[in-house]
Design a protein around this motif. Structure first.
Motif, short mmCIF file in Angstrom:
data_model
loop_
_atom_site.label_atom_id
_atom_site.label_comp_id
_atom_site.label_asym_id
_atom_site.label_seq_id
_atom_site.Cartn_x
_atom_site.Cartn_y
_atom_site.Cartn_z
N ASN A 119 74.07 -2.68 29.88
CA ASN A 119 75.32 -1.99 30.21
C ASN A 119 75.02 -0.62 30.83
O ASN A 119 75.64 -0.23 31.82
CB ASN A 119 76.17 -1.82 28.95
N ALA A 120 74.04 0.08 30.26
CA ALA A 120 73.65 1.39 30.79
C ALA A 120 73.07 1.26 32.20
O ALA A 120 73.34 2.09 33.07
CB ALA A 120 72.63 2.04 29.86
N ALA A 121 72.27 0.22 32.43
CA ALA A 121 71.68 0.00 33.75
C ALA A 121 72.76 -0.25 34.81
O ALA A 121 72.65 0.22 35.95
CB ALA A 121 70.70 -1.18 33.70
N SER A 142 70.11 -3.84 35.92
CA SER A 142 71.53 -4.15 36.07
C SER A 142 71.79 -5.62 36.35
O SER A 142 72.94 -6.05 36.41
CB SER A 142 72.13 -3.29 37.19
N GLU A 143 70.74 -6.40 36.52
CA GLU A 143 70.89 -7.84 36.72
C GLU A 143 70.69 -8.63 35.43
O GLU A 143 70.66 -9.85 35.43
CB GLU A 143 69.90 -8.32 37.80
N LEU A 147 78.00 -6.64 25.61
CA LEU A 147 76.81 -6.65 26.45
C LEU A 147 75.71 -5.83 25.81
O LEU A 147 75.99 -4.86 25.10
CB LEU A 147 77.16 -6.08 27.83
N ASP A 148 74.47 -6.25 26.04
CA ASP A 148 73.33 -5.48 25.57
C ASP A 148 73.47 -4.03 26.00
O ASP A 148 73.82 -3.74 27.16
CB ASP A 148 72.04 -6.08 26.13
N ILE A 162 69.76 -2.04 42.70
CA ILE A 162 69.50 -2.30 41.29
C ILE A 162 69.48 -0.97 40.51
O ILE A 162 69.08 0.06 41.03
CB ILE A 162 68.15 -3.05 41.10
N GLY A 163 69.94 -1.03 39.27
CA GLY A 163 69.88 0.11 38.37
C GLY A 163 68.90 -0.18 37.26
O GLY A 163 68.85 -1.31 36.75
N LEU A 164 68.10 0.81 36.89
CA LEU A 164 67.10 0.64 35.83
C LEU A 164 67.38 1.63 34.70
O LEU A 164 67.56 2.82 34.94
CB LEU A 164 65.69 0.88 36.38
N ASP A 165 67.40 1.12 33.49
CA ASP A 165 67.57 1.98 32.31
C ASP A 165 66.29 1.95 31.50
O ASP A 165 65.79 0.87 31.14
CB ASP A 165 68.75 1.50 31.46
#
Length: 233
Positions: A217-219, A60-61, A212-213, A47-50
């Motif tokens: 998108n950044a996440a 990222s989900e 996309l939000d 998972i990626g977190l922004d």
């Protein structure tokens, strides 16, 4: 009450006693131990977190974790107690009682934030094998010049990062830090095209058709870059 009990092979290094402004005493115990971390098989549990200044993070989900904003919720009560404190005579018993009330509320807000961050970081550490984040300097971001200092301090994202790091390590998992200068908000997570966004642009719209939000998108980009860094290490 112990949050975690030490194992028999842990070596006690130090115990630090501190007194908070509410006159309560706390003990911080430091242990040293060696633990081998086995290689983690890279699965889909990544998972990626922004970071979100008005919340905690977007992932990222496609989910967004908001912040309870405990300081903001208690701001009026805190301001009232601080006004009462300022009116008390210096050196008097009434002033000391008022000071303890202010300190007690500050401690309550801090404990609320700690409880929330512990639960959220534990949830993520249990669910995912790899967590990708940006290496942000939260102290610099809380500077008044950015205009959101109180919100940044209230959500506690810097402490959240620290909790994630040691909890993932304890579980033999990975926290991957992407460079803070990586343009995660400017890259299309679908086609890789790059465009400049203003702070007011909350949706990423690309020529390839992606809408996309911005934070999600950044996440996604942080996740992809984090995975690239991990695989190339």
């Amino acid at each position: 009450m112990f949050n975690r009990k030490p194992n028999k092979n842990w070596i006690l290094k130090s115990a630090t006693i501190s007194q908070e402004k509410d006159n309560k005493y706390y003990v911080s115990v430091l242990f040293e131990y060696v633990e081998e971390v086995s290689n983690v098989e890279i699965t889909d549990k990544i998972i990626g977190l922004d970071y979100k200044s008005d919340g905690l993070y977007a992932d990222s989900e496609g989910k967004v974790c908001g912040s309870p904003k405990y300081y903001r919720k208690s701001h009026k009560r805190l301001a009232k107690l601080q006004r009462q404190l300022s009116k008390k005579e210096k050196g008097s018993n009434n002033r000391e009682k008022a000071r303890k009330k202010v300190a007690k509320l500050h401690r309550h807000i801090s404990n609320q934030r700690l409880d929330f961050l512990h639960k959220e970081s534990t949830r993520i550490a249990n669910l995912y094998e790899v967590v990708c984040i940006e290496s942000l300097n939260m102290k610099a971001m809380s500077n008044k010049g950015f205009g959101n200092g109180k919100a940044t301090l209230d959500n506690g994202y810097g402490l959240f990062q620290t909790m994630l790091e040691y909890k993932l390590l304890d579980r033999g998992k990975y926290l991957v830090k992407v460079d803070k200068w990586y343009p995660s908000s400017q890259i299309c997570s679908h086609c890789g095209n790059r465009k400049h966004l203003n702070l007011t642009d909350r949706t990423y719209c690309c020529e390839c058709g992606l809408e996309l939000d911005r934070d999600i998108n950044a996440a996604l980009n942080i996740k992809n870059e984090g995975l690239r860094i991990l695989m190339s290490a």
